[in-house]
Design an enzyme around this catalytic site. Structure first.
Site, mmCIF file in Angstrom:
data_model
loop_
_atom_site.group_PDB
_atom_site.id
_atom_site.type_symbol
_atom_site.label_atom_id
_atom_site.label_comp_id
_atom_site.label_asym_id
_atom_site.label_seq_id
_atom_site.Cartn_x
_atom_site.Cartn_y
_atom_site.Cartn_z
ATOM 1 N N GLU A 61 34.768 -34.188 -121.529
ATOM 2 C CA GLU A 61 34.932 -35.422 -120.757
ATOM 3 C C GLU A 61 34.798 -36.566 -121.754
ATOM 4 O O GLU A 61 34.028 -36.474 -122.723
ATOM 5 C CB GLU A 61 33.882 -35.539 -119.650
ATOM 6 C CG GLU A 61 33.902 -34.400 -118.638
ATOM 7 C CD GLU A 61 35.232 -34.229 -117.929
ATOM 8 O OE1 GLU A 61 35.977 -35.233 -117.787
ATOM 9 O OE2 GLU A 61 35.548 -33.101 -117.525
ATOM 10 N N ASP B 272 34.260 -27.384 -114.898
ATOM 11 C CA ASP B 272 35.640 -27.070 -115.280
ATOM 12 C C ASP B 272 35.711 -25.834 -116.174
ATOM 13 O O ASP B 272 36.652 -25.033 -116.069
ATOM 14 C CB ASP B 272 36.269 -28.267 -115.996
ATOM 15 C CG ASP B 272 36.641 -29.394 -115.038
ATOM 16 O OD1 ASP B 272 36.499 -29.203 -113.812
ATOM 17 O OD2 ASP B 272 37.060 -30.469 -115.517
ATOM 18 N N HIS C 213 36.010 -32.260 -112.757
ATOM 19 C CA HIS C 213 35.976 -33.196 -113.885
ATOM 20 C C HIS C 213 34.581 -33.381 -114.474
ATOM 21 O O HIS C 213 34.311 -34.404 -115.106
ATOM 22 C CB HIS C 213 36.565 -34.559 -113.489
ATOM 23 C CG HIS C 213 37.997 -34.486 -113.064
ATOM 24 N ND1 HIS C 213 39.010 -34.087 -113.901
ATOM 25 C CD2 HIS C 213 38.579 -34.741 -111.857
ATOM 26 C CE1 HIS C 213 40.162 -34.106 -113.250
ATOM 27 N NE2 HIS C 213 39.930 -34.498 -112.008
ATOM 28 N N ASP D 265 35.709 -27.439 -122.416
ATOM 29 C CA ASP D 265 36.210 -28.613 -121.692
ATOM 30 C C ASP D 265 35.444 -29.834 -122.176
ATOM 31 O O ASP D 265 34.251 -29.746 -122.516
ATOM 32 C CB ASP D 265 36.032 -28.455 -120.181
ATOM 33 C CG ASP D 265 36.686 -29.600 -119.415
ATOM 34 O OD1 ASP D 265 37.931 -29.627 -119.343
ATOM 35 O OD2 ASP D 265 35.950 -30.483 -118.921
#
Length: 321
Positions: A123, A279, A274, A121
């Site tokens: 960001e 996540d 998030h 994941d």
């Protein structure tokens, strides 16, 4: 004894000429294949004979139409075959249908000893695939074990505009101990390699990866002049989640977001939504349940995955559109 042409009657000369003409042209009409005429000539001193190779113009008649051709043969007097020789290996290559890497790999009966599934994941500093940068990355090897989890913040070198989504601020990443992407990529490559089986492949899984995570990852590798290894495949879990949601009763249908899937499968989240590691830990559980729900085998997983070239082609197409 020498015979002068004047000593032969005109009638006999005519017969000799006609006979030669009929023999030659009759021979040519028997076989439609072009032939060469043999002409034996005496040498200058008349003591030796030698063969002279000459071109012969032949004509064949097919349904009233004539075709002329010139032919040469290394064997005098022999028919010249028209033959096309094709190498057996070339024929095999022509007959074999094209197979993708995924199709070839899916046929392997020992996939469990070749594949490593790594859930990831990202960001980012914004939503633009061109201007925004990765500010956090996390990964987990589904096989578990020591050092199976990876997580770090990343100094993007650009301002963060969407801190309200993930809670990562500029002051959190603009620190000496936070690596930039060009410093992080070699570390991340070593992490994935350390989890891979000898001679095997890594399948990088991300939720909505095809349109978000994978595009950012490819762009960052390219910007930092690194190549994504050829033994990486990419799997987007979002289409799989949507397939699962189709089987849910209409009154309880949910969106295929990661949080909604966690609620549907009654999974607890470790950390805030998030954030990359939180996540990843949730997606690892969701992904395993999705594959069980959809009865997805390792071969199916491979066939539904993407190569780097598949993703770069999709990115290029999106830019044109």
């Amino acid at each position: 004894m020498c015979i002068s042409i004047s000593q032969v009657s005109r009638f006999r000369v005519h017969l000799i000429g006609s006979s030669c003409y009929e023999r030659v042209h009759g021979c040519l009409k028997i076989n439609s294949s072009p032939r060469l005429l043999d002409v034996r000539a005496s040498s200058v001193d008349g003591t030796k004979n030698r063969w002279i190779r000459r071109n012969a113009s032949t004509s064949t008649t097919t349904q009233g139409s004539k075709r002329s051709s010139n032919a040469k043969s290394s064997v005098l007097g022999g028919a010249v075959p028209i033959t096309r020789i094709i190498d057996a290996e070339s024929v095999t290559k022509i007959q074999q249908p094209f197979e993708t890497l995924q199709q070839r790999l899916a046929k392997n009966k020992d996939l469990s000893n070749l594949l490593t599934v790594i859930v990831t994941d990202l960001e980012t500093s914004g939503l633009s695939r061109v201007k925004s940068r990765i500010i956090e990355i996390a990964a987990q090897d589904l096989a578990g074990g020591v050092n199976s989890t990876f997580q770090t913040l990343v100094n993007p070198g650009v301002p963060i505009f969407n801190a309200n989504i993930h809670g990562i601020r500029n002051d959190m990443v603009c620190r000496p101990e936070v690596p930039r992407m060009e410093e992080l990529i070699p570390i991340f490559l070593r992490y994935v390699e350390s989890r891979q089986k000898p001679g095997g492949y890594a399948i990088i899984v991300a939720h909505n990866g095809k349109t978000f995570d994978f595009q950012f990852l490819i762009n960052e590798f390219s910007r930092c002049s690194f190549e994504i290894p050829d033994n990486w495949l990419f799997f987007d879990s979002l289409p799989l989640a949507r397939d699962c949601m189709k089987s849910v009763e209409a009154e309880v249908k949910l969106k295929a977001t990661l949080s909604a899937l966690g609620d549907y499968f009654n999974l607890s989240r470790d950390g805030e939504a998030h954030r990359a590691l939180s996540d990843v830990l949730l997606l690892s559980q969701v992904f395993q349940r999705l594959t069980i729900n959809q009865k997805l085998s390792l071969s199916d997983l491979v066939l539904r995955s993407y190569t780097v070239s598949d993703l770069t082609s999709a990115i290029a197409k999106n830019k044109k559109d």
